[in-house]
Design an enzyme around this catalytic site. Structure first.
Site, PDB file in Angstrom:
ATOM      1  CE  LYS A 112      -3.794   0.483   2.639  1.00 31.92           C
ATOM      2  NZ  LYS A 112      -4.601   0.370   3.878  1.00 31.92           N
ATOM      3  CG  ASP A 151     -11.389   8.001  21.040  1.00 28.93           C
ATOM      4  OD1 ASP A 151     -11.874   8.513  22.055  1.00 28.93           O
ATOM      5  OD2 ASP A 151     -10.792   8.653  20.148  1.00 28.93           O
ATOM      6  CG  ASP A 153     -14.089  14.078  20.599  1.00 31.40           C
ATOM      7  OD1 ASP A 153     -15.001  13.371  21.048  1.00 31.40           O
ATOM      8  OD2 ASP A 153     -14.119  15.317  20.584  1.00 31.40           O
ATOM      9  CG  ASP A 159     -10.568  17.378  19.179  1.00 28.65           C
ATOM     10  OD1 ASP A 159     -11.258  16.691  19.961  1.00 28.65           O
ATOM     11  OD2 ASP A 159      -9.682  18.170  19.557  1.00 28.65           O
ATOM     12  CB  THR A 196     -16.492   8.818  24.007  1.00 29.03           C
ATOM     13  OG1 THR A 196     -16.147  10.201  24.000  1.00 29.03           O
ATOM     14  CG2 THR A 196     -17.911   8.684  24.520  1.00 29.03           C
ATOM     15  CG  ASP A 379     -10.724  19.604  26.037  1.00 28.81           C
ATOM     16  OD1 ASP A 379      -9.967  18.632  25.909  1.00 28.81           O
ATOM     17  OD2 ASP A 379     -11.865  19.638  25.539  1.00 28.81           O
ATOM     18  CE  LYS A 387     -11.476   6.944  25.886  1.00 30.22           C
ATOM     19  NZ  LYS A 387     -11.520   7.283  24.469  1.00 30.22           N
TER      20      LYS A 387
HETATM   21  P1  IMP Z   1     -12.752  10.940  23.198  1.00 27.80           P
HETATM   22  O1  IMP Z   1     -11.688  11.202  22.194  1.00 27.80           O
HETATM   23  O2  IMP Z   1     -13.999  10.398  22.575  1.00 27.80           O
HETATM   24  O3  IMP Z   1     -12.274  10.113  24.350  1.00 27.80           O
HETATM   25  O4  IMP Z   1     -13.220  12.365  23.777  1.00 27.80           O
HETATM   26  C1  IMP Z   1     -12.332  13.269  24.365  1.00 27.80           C
HETATM   27  C2  IMP Z   1     -12.918  14.660  24.360  1.00 27.80           C
HETATM   28  O5  IMP Z   1     -14.196  14.707  24.981  1.00 27.80           O
HETATM   29  C3  IMP Z   1     -12.084  15.617  25.189  1.00 27.80           C
HETATM   30  O6  IMP Z   1     -11.057  16.151  24.425  1.00 27.80           O
HETATM   31  C4  IMP Z   1     -13.074  16.672  25.607  1.00 27.80           C
HETATM   32  O7  IMP Z   1     -13.054  17.737  24.684  1.00 27.80           O
HETATM   33  C5  IMP Z   1     -14.430  16.011  25.513  1.00 27.80           C
HETATM   34  N1  IMP Z   1     -15.107  15.896  26.813  1.00 27.80           N
HETATM   35  C6  IMP Z   1     -16.356  16.312  27.066  1.00 27.80           C
HETATM   36  N2  IMP Z   1     -16.706  16.033  28.327  1.00 27.80           N
HETATM   37  C7  IMP Z   1     -15.658  15.420  28.888  1.00 27.80           C
HETATM   38  C8  IMP Z   1     -15.458  14.871  30.191  1.00 27.80           C
HETATM   39  O8  IMP Z   1     -16.317  14.885  31.071  1.00 27.80           O
HETATM   40  N3  IMP Z   1     -14.241  14.296  30.395  1.00 27.80           N
HETATM   41  C9  IMP Z   1     -13.305  14.238  29.433  1.00 27.80           C
HETATM   42  N4  IMP Z   1     -13.463  14.734  28.211  1.00 27.80           N
HETATM   43  C10 IMP Z   1     -14.639  15.326  27.920  1.00 27.80           C
HETATM   44 MG    MG Z   2     -10.036  10.545  20.838  1.00 28.81          MG
END
Ligand code: IMP
Ligand code: MG
Length: 459
Positions: A112, A151, A153, A159, A196, A379, A387
């Site tokens: 690839k 996961d 985001d 994101d 998540t 953030d 996890k």
């Molecule tokens: P993940 O990538 O799905 O694990 O999501 C991570 C993102 O969720 C973080 O970067 C935050 O911007 C958002 N987030 C929203 N609420 C929370 C929380 O209560 N704890 C941690 N992340 C949160």
């Molecule tokens: Mg993520």
């Protein structure tokens, strides 16, 4: 903390995956010895010869690493065993759940990515990461895969975005890519967990983020009701469980904690959780003050974080990382929290040994509540648990009865955050196999690869 420690650990190690770096170093040798940077255009045959030779050498190295992992696996989990050669060379390489067919995976990725044909760019971190992902996918197809966790985001959507049409990345997903492939997993009776960090107490917020997928499943004519229930959402790392509920307005129904907390999680008291979040909040406030961050504190019932005061303003990556490391140290020193076992290998210790480790930690340091401090890109959040617990709950939820959880070798967690500190998917390595992707588009490719291999192995 000595200056040396800060240089070696705080400034470097947490931004490296030592196993991947080591493999990359091994591949650099044939690259240096056999690449032909002086070759001229039009001299096709010598470039082809060079590529064939580089391919043979790279494949041999991957085969050697594969055998070293086999040897490592025979020793892992044995208390007094002499360390494996791999363990000596890469001390942070934890035990593996499955063997990894690295030679075959390299050959697949070389077809690839034309890694062997490159004369100026050596095999990179991303090349090795993708080879490891392919090897892991190859290892879990052929009937082993029972649970796939994702996961949110950066893995399923960009994101901070959602699975909705207005997202520039999502049209492809809604157009059939991710949602179709996830449905395909359900069709094959593979269970799905969306694990998540996003922590909300109500179904409507998760529906808002995931409605493209949830609606597609609800409306899929060829999924039976049992298959439709083979998806759960685990939010806040391990704090809120929602099961699929096609008839409810948000397609999801919350599951009360007493139905899914593991016995260990049930020992985390509300008072200790509040005390830990209080210390974390104070540490975050301190960071905001000392670094003059354009951020505000967000306190939730199971998390506390800093988010930009103005959504248009980005907090510097260095400030976010500093905040994570400061808060982590303060919490560890406070004796209120502990960070569960860390490993830096691509796969991970089997669930029984990691549980043993957790118990061992709890006996010696008497930890109260595990936590996860991580850099979310824009953030920083400190969540209760991590996890590894979230995936464990999915394994238990879909397992066939008490004590019959889905095992680590039958679980695959797909995520984007696998650096050793300040990354939240990293913790899933202690309970299941993992794939490290860098974008939602890579998740789509990985799922294609998975479906392809399953199809081939079936026929
Ligand atoms: P993940 O990538 O799905 O694990 O999501 C991570 C993102 O969720 C973080 O970067 C935050 O911007 C958002 N987030 C929203 N609420 C929370 C929380 O209560 N704890 C941690 N992340 C949160
Ligand atoms: Mg993520």
């Amino acid at each position: 903390m000595t200056t040396r420690y800060r240089v070696e650990y705080a400034l470097k190690t947490h931004r490296r995956d030592q196993f991947i770096e080591w493999v990359k170093g091994l591949l650099a040798v044939p690259f240096v010895l056999y690449s032909e940077p002086t070759g001229v255009f039009g001299d096709g045959s010598s470039v082809r010869d060079m590529a064939a030779e580089a391919h043979r050498r790279y494949a041999e190295i991957m085969r050697d690493v594969e055998l070293m992992i086999d040897d490592h696996m025979t020793r892992q989990g044995q208390d007094n065993a002499f360390p494996s050669k791999l363990g000596m060379l890469v001390p942070t390489a934890g035990p593996f759940f499955t063997r990894l067919p690295l030679e075959a995976a390299f050959k697949y990725q070389d077809r690839k990515r034309y890694i062997s044909s490159r004369r100026y760019v050596a095999p990179s971190f991303n090349d090795v990461r993708l080879v490891l992902n392919s090897a892991q996918i190859m290892a879990v197809t052929g009937g082993a895969l029972q649970l796939a966790t994702f996961d949110g985001d950066v893995t399923l959507y960009d994101d901070g975005q959602s699975l909705e049409p207005s997202n520039p990345v999502v049209p492809r997903l809604l157009g059939g890519a991710v949602s179709d492939q996830l449905q395909d997993l359900l069709r094959k009776n593979i269970k799905i967990g969306i694990v998540t960090a996003a922590g909300y107490t109500t179904a409507d917020r998760y529906y808002e983020r995931l409605h493209g997928l949830l609606d597609a499943i609800a409306e899929a004519p060829d999924l039976d009701p049992i298959q439709k229930h083979n998806i759960v959402i685990m939010g806040g790392e391990d704090n809120y469980l929602f099961e699929f509920s096609p008839s409810s307005p948000h397609r999801l129904a919350p599951v009360p904690r007493e139905r899914w907390l593991t016995p260990e999680m049930a020992t985390w008291s509300e008072a200790d959780i509040t005390a830990l979040l209080d210390v974390a909040e104070a540490a975050l406030r301190d960071c905001v003050r000392t670094m003059n961050l354009p951020a505000t504190i967000l306190r939730k019932d199971r998390a506390v974080g800093i988010v930009p005061r103005d959504p248009e303003v980005r907090i510097a990556r260095e400030s976010l990382e500093e905040t994570v490391l400061v808060v982590q140290r303060i919490l560890e020193a406070s004796a209120l929290g502990f960070v569960a076992n860390s490993t830096t290998n691509t796969t991970s210790p089997n669930s029984s040994s990691s549980n043993t480790h957790r118990r061992a930690v709890s006996n010696t340091t008497r930890p109260k509540v595990p936590f996860c401090a991580f850099n979310g890109g824009r953030d920083v959040f400190v969540d209760i648990g991590d996890k590894s617990w979230g995936v464990t709950v999915c394994q238990q939820w879909f397992g066939a009865g008490p004590g019959r959880s889905i095992k680590g070798e039958n679980t695959l967690h797909v995520g984007d955050q696998f650096l050793s500190a300040g990354a939240n998917d990293f913790k899933a390595r202690s309970v299941g196999t993992t794939a490290w992707i860098a974008s939602p588009a890579e998740t789509v490719e990985l799922l294609d690869e998975l479906a392809d291999l399953m199809q081939k192995k079936l026929s």
